[in-house]
Design an enzyme around this catalytic site. Sequence first.
Site, PDB file in Angstrom:
ATOM      1  N   GLY A   1      42.928  43.670  47.400  1.00 22.16           N
ATOM      2  CA  GLY A   1      43.387  44.993  46.981  1.00 22.16           C
ATOM      3  C   GLY A   1      42.418  45.689  46.043  1.00 22.16           C
ATOM      4  N   VAL A   2      42.971  46.354  45.053  1.00 19.94           N
ATOM      5  CA  VAL A   2      42.140  47.137  44.138  1.00 19.94           C
ATOM      6  C   VAL A   2      41.268  46.204  43.286  1.00 19.94           C
ATOM      7  CG1 VAL A   2      43.864  47.371  42.280  1.00 19.94           C
ATOM      8  CG2 VAL A   2      42.185  49.157  42.634  1.00 19.94           C
ATOM      9  N   ASP A   3      41.768  45.023  43.018  1.00 18.40           N
ATOM     10  CA  ASP A   3      41.010  44.022  42.248  1.00 18.40           C
ATOM     11  C   ASP A   3      39.713  43.677  42.987  1.00 18.40           C
ATOM     12  OD1 ASP A   3      40.458  42.090  40.332  1.00 18.40           O
ATOM     13  OD2 ASP A   3      41.994  40.666  41.002  1.00 18.40           O
TER      14      ASP A   3
ATOM     15  N   TYR B   1      51.823  42.655  45.297  1.00 18.02           N
ATOM     16  CA  TYR B   1      52.947  42.203  44.482  1.00 18.02           C
ATOM     17  C   TYR B   1      54.279  42.818  44.900  1.00 18.02           C
ATOM     18  CZ  TYR B   1      49.979  39.395  41.372  1.00 18.02           C
ATOM     19  OH  TYR B   1      49.129  38.438  40.851  1.00 18.02           O
TER      20      TYR B   1
ATOM     21  N   ASN C   1      45.165  39.685  38.691  1.00 15.78           N
ATOM     22  CA  ASN C   1      46.136  38.591  38.609  1.00 15.78           C
ATOM     23  C   ASN C   1      45.829  37.801  37.348  1.00 15.78           C
ATOM     24  OD1 ASN C   1      44.221  36.382  39.262  1.00 15.78           O
ATOM     25  ND2 ASN C   1      44.123  37.435  41.248  1.00 15.78           N
TER      26      ASN C   1
ATOM     27  N   ASP D   1      39.772  56.285  46.298  1.00 15.64           N
ATOM     28  CA  ASP D   1      39.304  54.975  45.841  1.00 15.64           C
ATOM     29  C   ASP D   1      39.004  55.040  44.343  1.00 15.64           C
ATOM     30  OD1 ASP D   1      37.960  52.624  45.357  1.00 15.64           O
ATOM     31  OD2 ASP D   1      36.418  52.948  46.885  1.00 15.64           O
ATOM     32  N   ILE D   2      39.687  54.242  43.576  1.00 19.73           N
ATOM     33  CA  ILE D   2      39.525  54.306  42.120  1.00 19.73           C
ATOM     34  C   ILE D   2      38.115  53.887  41.683  1.00 19.73           C
ATOM     35  CG2 ILE D   2      40.301  51.955  41.504  1.00 19.73           C
ATOM     36  CD1 ILE D   2      42.023  53.280  39.285  1.00 19.73           C
TER      37      ILE D   2
ATOM     38  N   SER E   1      51.175  46.730  40.924  1.00 21.76           N
ATOM     39  CA  SER E   1      52.223  45.983  41.655  1.00 21.76           C
ATOM     40  C   SER E   1      52.652  46.665  42.949  1.00 21.76           C
ATOM     41  CB  SER E   1      53.476  45.709  40.787  1.00 21.76           C
ATOM     42  OG  SER E   1      53.169  44.828  39.733  1.00 21.76           O
TER      43      SER E   1
ATOM     44  N   GLY F   1      51.091  46.888  45.782  1.00 22.08           N
ATOM     45  CA  GLY F   1      50.485  46.349  47.001  1.00 22.08           C
ATOM     46  C   GLY F   1      50.943  44.922  47.225  1.00 22.08           C
TER      47      GLY F   1
HETATM   48  N1  AR6 Z   1      41.553  52.360  44.785  1.00 26.26           N
HETATM   49  C1  AR6 Z   1      42.803  52.711  44.411  1.00 26.26           C
HETATM   50  N2  AR6 Z   1      43.908  52.037  44.784  1.00 26.26           N
HETATM   51  C2  AR6 Z   1      43.736  50.963  45.592  1.00 26.26           C
HETATM   52  C3  AR6 Z   1      42.469  50.525  46.038  1.00 26.26           C
HETATM   53  C4  AR6 Z   1      41.346  51.277  45.595  1.00 26.26           C
HETATM   54  N3  AR6 Z   1      40.092  50.948  45.948  1.00 26.26           N
HETATM   55  N4  AR6 Z   1      42.644  49.441  46.832  1.00 26.26           N
HETATM   56  C5  AR6 Z   1      43.978  49.210  46.891  1.00 26.26           C
HETATM   57  N5  AR6 Z   1      44.632  50.131  46.157  1.00 26.26           N
HETATM   58  P1  AR6 Z   1      47.165  45.681  44.950  1.00 26.26           P
HETATM   59  P2  AR6 Z   1      49.160  44.509  43.107  1.00 26.26           P
HETATM   60  C6  AR6 Z   1      46.081  50.290  45.916  1.00 26.26           C
HETATM   61  O1  AR6 Z   1      47.585  44.763  46.030  1.00 26.26           O
HETATM   62  O2  AR6 Z   1      50.258  44.884  44.021  1.00 26.26           O
HETATM   63  C7  AR6 Z   1      45.195  41.355  44.123  1.00 26.26           C
HETATM   64  O3  AR6 Z   1      44.817  40.395  45.038  1.00 26.26           O
HETATM   65  C8  AR6 Z   1      47.008  49.641  46.908  1.00 26.26           C
HETATM   66  O4  AR6 Z   1      47.131  50.440  48.059  1.00 26.26           O
HETATM   67  O5  AR6 Z   1      45.727  45.892  44.728  1.00 26.26           O
HETATM   68  O6  AR6 Z   1      49.304  44.748  41.631  1.00 26.26           O
HETATM   69  C9  AR6 Z   1      45.163  40.850  42.684  1.00 26.26           C
HETATM   70  O7  AR6 Z   1      44.139  39.896  42.477  1.00 26.26           O
HETATM   71  C10 AR6 Z   1      48.304  49.626  46.104  1.00 26.26           C
HETATM   72  O8  AR6 Z   1      48.913  50.914  46.144  1.00 26.26           O
HETATM   73  O9  AR6 Z   1      47.753  45.173  43.487  1.00 26.26           O
HETATM   74  C11 AR6 Z   1      46.510  40.237  42.528  1.00 26.26           C
HETATM   75  O10 AR6 Z   1      46.548  38.928  43.034  1.00 26.26           O
HETATM   76  C12 AR6 Z   1      47.819  49.403  44.664  1.00 26.26           C
HETATM   77  O11 AR6 Z   1      46.410  49.655  44.694  1.00 26.26           O
HETATM   78  C13 AR6 Z   1      47.405  41.116  43.365  1.00 26.26           C
HETATM   79  O12 AR6 Z   1      46.546  41.702  44.351  1.00 26.26           O
HETATM   80  C14 AR6 Z   1      48.047  48.008  44.144  1.00 26.26           C
HETATM   81  O13 AR6 Z   1      47.881  47.073  45.177  1.00 26.26           O
HETATM   82  C15 AR6 Z   1      47.993  42.262  42.559  1.00 26.26           C
HETATM   83  O14 AR6 Z   1      48.893  42.973  43.356  1.00 26.26           O
END
Ligand code: AR6
Length: 169
Positions: free
Chosen positions: A32-34, A126, A24, A10-11, A122, A124
């Site tokens: 997600g990570v956001d 995206y 976004n 977890d970052i 991107s 997850g």
């Molecule tokens: N620590 C590290 N990596 C993580 C964590 C965490 N706590 N949680 C998820 N990931 P995503 P995107 C990974 O969907 O594809 C959001 O709603 C996850 O498994 O977070 O760039 C934003 O607001 C994946 O490998 O980001 C945007 O609307 C990676 O982080 C949209 O999602 C990215 O997944 C952005 O989509």
Amino acid sequence: MSDIDLTVGDITAFRADAIVNAANSSLLGGGGVDGAIHRAGGPAILRDCRLLRETSLPSGLEPGAAVAATAGDLAARWVIHTVGPVYSSSEDRSPTLRDCYTRSLRLANALGAGSIAFPLISGGAYGWPLDDAVAQQIRAVKESDSAVESITLVAFSDAIADITRRLLR
Ligand code: AR6
């Protein structure tokens, strides 16, 4: 040259001068990570993002761009928000994806950060195919001319970590 390391997890629990968020364009949070960064960093993160929207970024942050803001309660000095491109099978958006890394690194450098941690932008919601998301990530950080000493790629799953390990070699 920067050191490039891999860690799994977890970052939001990672300690670095700068933690990068896969945001976004609205900068107002998401899943997600956001979502994890906003939850763990507390309300100061959203407050700072709202301020950015009201001042320098009235129409939001475009894909490939990066902006630094407070890290709130996280063990970091800054969260650098960047917006990855949504994956497209008909259009090559990989230069924009690499821009997320290079522009975040340039910003971290300008701030004087010695360490930075990246999620898989991107990779997850995206929809980017994982192998290529990791390949673009590694290419961008290797090609960047940043003086940030330590770059950590934070893989959120063993599958991502395996790909990263393979491509880092
Ligand atoms: N620590 C590290 N990596 C993580 C964590 C965490 N706590 N949680 C998820 N990931 P995503 P995107 C990974 O969907 O594809 C959001 O709603 C996850 O498994 O977070 O760039 C934003 O607001 C994946 O490998 O980001 C945007 O609307 C990676 O982080 C949209 O999602 C990215 O997944 C952005 O989509």
